[in-house]
Design a protein around this motif. Structure first.
Motif, mmCIF file in Angstrom:
data_model
loop_
_atom_site.group_PDB
_atom_site.id
_atom_site.type_symbol
_atom_site.label_atom_id
_atom_site.label_comp_id
_atom_site.label_asym_id
_atom_site.label_seq_id
_atom_site.Cartn_x
_atom_site.Cartn_y
_atom_site.Cartn_z
ATOM 1 N N ALA A 104 -6.575 4.399 5.588
ATOM 2 C CA ALA A 104 -8.059 6.056 5.709
ATOM 3 C C ALA A 104 -6.606 7.009 5.793
ATOM 4 O O ALA A 104 -6.492 7.958 5.231
ATOM 5 N N VAL A 105 -5.849 6.902 6.313
ATOM 6 C CA VAL A 105 -4.384 7.942 6.002
ATOM 7 C C VAL A 105 -4.685 8.472 4.732
ATOM 8 O O VAL A 105 -4.210 9.129 4.319
ATOM 9 N N VAL A 106 -4.010 7.025 3.990
ATOM 10 C CA VAL A 106 -3.956 7.299 2.348
ATOM 11 C C VAL A 106 -5.152 7.626 2.101
ATOM 12 O O VAL A 106 -4.063 8.673 0.769
ATOM 13 N N ILE B 171 0.230 -1.325 -0.205
ATOM 14 C CA ILE B 171 -0.387 -0.067 0.066
ATOM 15 C C ILE B 171 1.158 1.371 -0.330
ATOM 16 O O ILE B 171 0.538 2.313 -1.200
ATOM 17 N N LEU B 172 1.812 1.024 0.960
ATOM 18 C CA LEU B 172 2.712 2.435 0.700
ATOM 19 C C LEU B 172 3.006 2.208 -0.425
ATOM 20 O O LEU B 172 3.496 3.644 -1.052
ATOM 21 N N ALA B 173 3.976 1.200 -0.975
ATOM 22 C CA ALA B 173 4.964 1.599 -2.089
ATOM 23 C C ALA B 173 4.130 1.675 -3.614
ATOM 24 O O ALA B 173 4.880 2.824 -4.574
ATOM 25 N N GLY C 187 -4.323 11.936 -0.095
ATOM 26 C CA GLY C 187 -4.514 11.930 -1.599
ATOM 27 C C GLY C 187 -4.856 10.584 -1.942
ATOM 28 O O GLY C 187 -4.993 11.010 -3.437
ATOM 29 N N GLY C 188 -4.956 9.506 -2.107
ATOM 30 C CA GLY C 188 -5.219 8.873 -1.736
ATOM 31 C C GLY C 188 -6.480 8.544 -3.014
ATOM 32 O O GLY C 188 -6.707 8.035 -3.849
ATOM 33 N N TRP C 189 -7.547 9.480 -2.598
ATOM 34 C CA TRP C 189 -8.535 9.131 -3.381
ATOM 35 C C TRP C 189 -8.741 9.748 -4.335
ATOM 36 O O TRP C 189 -9.574 9.716 -5.406
ATOM 37 N N ARG C 190 -7.477 11.180 -4.651
ATOM 38 C CA ARG C 190 -7.577 11.340 -6.206
ATOM 39 C C ARG C 190 -6.996 10.053 -7.361
ATOM 40 O O ARG C 190 -7.716 10.222 -8.718
#
Length: 329
Positions: free
Chosen positions: A161-163, A123-125, A167-170
């Motif tokens: 949630a934090v991701v 997920i982080l990568a 900006g992850g939602w974009r």
């Protein structure tokens, strides 16, 4: 001598092997025995190679979880800090007392911890789902973790949630790839056994504060009591991490919180790790049924937060603190 849950998992691996040997491949997924089938299926592969023994099941799960846990903690530590931080996180994870002890038994918790760590790494990568292919791999890793134990979402929802907020939602293509792979691989077993899972949750919840005793003695504490809110803290200090590693974690939490507040840059991944750890603690605390093993899948957050701060010290101080960490390990 295998006993209780360890013996139950080993025995179920024998049963899975027997079903596969007789050609009943579908039964592994359609029959319900409290847990998803992946962990017991890995144990069954050990039985296939080495025969029907407890050691075969243990070695098979170790063969998967040990390198996956080490590599994943190294990868997350490297993303957060430096390769040195990754190495220290891997050492911390493999030297965690509960990991060491459960590696000698047929438990599902270390395997779940390894696959949760792999999910966190992927997920982080994926860079907040910007990399679509890596996001799809993250969905596969999360599905595998969910097919080991049902509590997996608790350990990933805070991170996700934090991701998303950061900006992850974009990046909706990557997010869709993650969810589609996760649902395709992980959802069928849960849909097949939704009624049994509901009954299992109700049974555990009903018994937790009445007839069922907890590992610490007596009945489980009331939900909002101080004892309940600190249950997993004392579990970490006394059983899971023990005092030396807990001290590294407490110092690391202070450093991480300060860094998250002061350095609010996209490359700073401490908010994701802190969110993942906080929701992991909150979720397991709100579950009445408790066990010292249940929050072990949060180990990737604990290992990285406990060690990443060391890499930022100057050479002399870093050597001394690193020596202290290795001494505890």
């Amino acid at each position: 001598m295998p006993d209780w849950d360890s013996a139950a998992h080993a025995t179920e691996s024998f049963h899975v092997y027997a079903r596969i040997a007789r050609g009943h491949l579908v039964k592994v997924f359609t029959e319900f025995n409290a847990y998803p089938p992946l962990g017991r299926s890995i144990g069954a592969l050990g039985v296939l190679v080495a025969g029907r023994s407890n050691h075969a099941v243990i070695f098979a799960t170790n063969l998967v979880f040990v390198p996956v846990l080490a590599a994943s903690c190294y990868g997350v530590g490297k993303l957060v800090g430096t390769p040195r931080a990754g190495l220290l996180a891997a050492v911390f994870a493999l030297a965690t007392p509960m990991i060491v002890s459960e590696a000698h038994e047929a438990y599902l918790d270390p395997l779940q911890a390894a696959l949760v760590a792999l999910s966190v790494l992927a997920i982080l990568a994926a860079r907040r789902f910007e990399r679509v292919g890596v996001a799809a791999l993250a969905g596969a890793a999360t599905a595998c973790a969910m097919l080991v134990k049902q509590t997996t979402p608790i350990f990933l929802v805070g991170l996700l949630a934090v991701v998303l907020v950061r900006g992850g939602w974009r990046n909706w293509r990557g997010l869709c790839a993650y969810l589609l792979v996760l649902i395709a691989l992980g959802a069928p077993w849960y849909l097949e056994h939704s009624s049994e899972l509901g009954q299992l949750v109700l049974a555990h919840t009903a018994n937790a504060n009445t007839v069922e005793t907890n590992p610490g003695g007596g009945v489980y504490p009331a939900l909002l009591s101080f004892k309940n809110l600190t249950w997993y803290f004392w579990n970490a200090g006394n059983i899971q991490l023990q005092a030396g590693f807990l001290l590294f974690l407490l110092v690391g939490l202070v450093f991480a919180a300060r860094s998250a507040w002061v350095e609010r840059t996209p490359s700073n991944l401490y908010p994701e790790l802190l969110g993942g750890l906080f929701v992991s603690w909150l979720g397991m605390t709100l579950i009445k049924h408790k066990d010292p093993r249940y929050d072990l899948p949060a180990l990737v957050y604990v290992a990285v937060l406990s060690t990443s701060w060391i890499a930022g010290f100057r050479a002399v101080a870093r050597r001394w603190v690193t020596a202290g960490l290795f001494g505890v390990a």
